[in-house]
Scaffold this active site. Sequence first.
Site, short mmCIF file in Angstrom:
data_model
loop_
_atom_site.label_atom_id
_atom_site.label_comp_id
_atom_site.label_asym_id
_atom_site.label_seq_id
_atom_site.Cartn_x
_atom_site.Cartn_y
_atom_site.Cartn_z
N HIS A 157 0.37 -1.39 0.33
CA HIS A 157 0.27 0.04 -0.31
C HIS A 157 0.62 0.87 -0.60
O HIS A 157 -0.14 2.57 -0.47
CB HIS A 157 -0.37 0.46 1.02
CG HIS A 157 -1.69 -0.93 1.09
ND1 HIS A 157 -3.48 -0.61 0.69
CD2 HIS A 157 -1.94 -2.44 1.31
CE1 HIS A 157 -3.89 -1.79 0.37
NE2 HIS A 157 -3.17 -2.94 1.07
N ASP A 364 3.18 9.53 -0.67
CA ASP A 364 2.36 8.38 -0.39
C ASP A 364 2.52 7.43 -1.51
O ASP A 364 2.04 8.34 -2.24
CB ASP A 364 0.79 9.68 -0.20
CG ASP A 364 0.50 8.53 0.91
OD1 ASP A 364 0.07 7.67 1.44
OD2 ASP A 364 -0.71 9.80 1.87
#
Length: 493
Positions: A157, A364
Amino acid sequence: MSLVVVSNRVARARANEPLTGGLAAALLPVIEKSGAIWVGSSGRVRDGSHKEPFAEVEALGAGALALLDLPAAHYGGYYEGFANSALWPALHSRSDLIRVSHHDYQSYREVNAFMARALMRFRKPDTAFWIQDYHFLSLGAELRDLGVRNPIGFFLHTPWPARAIMGAVPHHRELIEAMLAYDLIGFQTDDDCENFLSYVQSELGLKIQDSVVTSRYGKSRCAVFPIGIDVEKFALQAAKASSHPDVSRLRRSLNGEQLAIGVDRLDYSKGLVNRINAFDRMLVLNPALKRTVSLLQIATPSRGTIEAYSNLKSELARLVTEVNGRHGETDWMPIRYLNRGYSQTVLAGLYRTARVGVVTPLHDGMNLVAKEYVAAQNPADPGVLVLSKFAGAANELQTALLVNPHEIDGMARAIAAAFAMPLTERRTRWEAMMRKLRAGTAQQWFTDFSEALEDARASNEKTASNCPAAAAAVTSKSWPLHLVGSRSGAGVH
Ligand code: ADP
């Protein structure tokens, strides 16, 4: 056929509880529908040798949730230590923040091995395992050591950084070689996948062809699966939430001001200090905006026992106080700063109330907040997303106002431009982003990964059939995509 999904943190489907963290938010709705078993940490630890892992099992939609108590002796070294003070900073290109003791790696491997033993209870001949995130890089290798020949996939992720940065992680070669026990390794973006393959080629010297790595485990396919959200559900939730008392109170308190919103875990990867500085700078450059705009920054504390996080919390509190002190007036404050969680419903309503969404991480994996902000907008009068070009979401949301989070003046100008943007431009940009979100929902992500895992294992089986011992251990010829709700085998204590 059955699917077992594994992650460190799991989510429980309680509508009014906050669900902080992209992984939990994305997985919950798809797992509820799929009938999979979701295995993760209960958040509790236990003393003892853990020969018999303890799991509490509860229903979760059509499937089940199994919560494991992790071994007390290794939890700190695994979670605060290796996972969050070595891997997390490295994966977010902050090797300067790596802090580990030499026991931490051992604890990380022990917890991975412990999880593998616990998973054996859930294994059936037709089970496929899908392991989530950086807490369990070596779990696939532990399962293979226990003789598991079922399909095992992994999805990261977070980002995967440039090759040299992973070299700063202690034991990186051993660990990343262990990842090649997975049949399929999924990433959020092309850059992440390329960085991983570049590491494998140059550090491990392994052969790669068409993104398939050949190692002692067989073949491991690397591919990109950008994670999404349940767009329609979120949009509906946001429309309904307008009348929620928390949302109505916020609207009333604005007195006609326009609002910008930031919603993040309190993490150094999120670029919060730069964002507050940019808002400050915007007010310096545009004094006329005072009293007409403000920022609501929700920053939910996480990993507070780690020094880098407690330092950041203090720094942000000091900075917000300074900015409010500099620009505030007796009846107006530029920044409302909150350290708490909200339910998804309230959050959806808050996003819809804000004319501008500010999502400016330094780096991110995806950043689901960006997608949630877009999905929550009123189609007749949508807000503007100011998005870091270093968020995975920037690959898809190209009509956001893309910014460099290291360039404070540029961000200040972008936020001011977002407040001033006319309705026609807001709508054009928003509609293009919604098309992207609808094409890449969480459900689609789940299906795409599942299908690719089936394919990856099938080609590995063909390879294994050249090796009689390995072929005999393969119990299912292929792994049909259709997942049937099943709780059998889930009653483990
Ligand atoms: P990360 O996984 O690094 O935390 P993401 O942006 O991908 O970042 O995901 C964050 C998720 O956590 C989103 O689904 C968001 O709605 C949720 N979230 C973040 N802060 C809060 C909060 N204060 N209250 C409730 N949910 C939150």
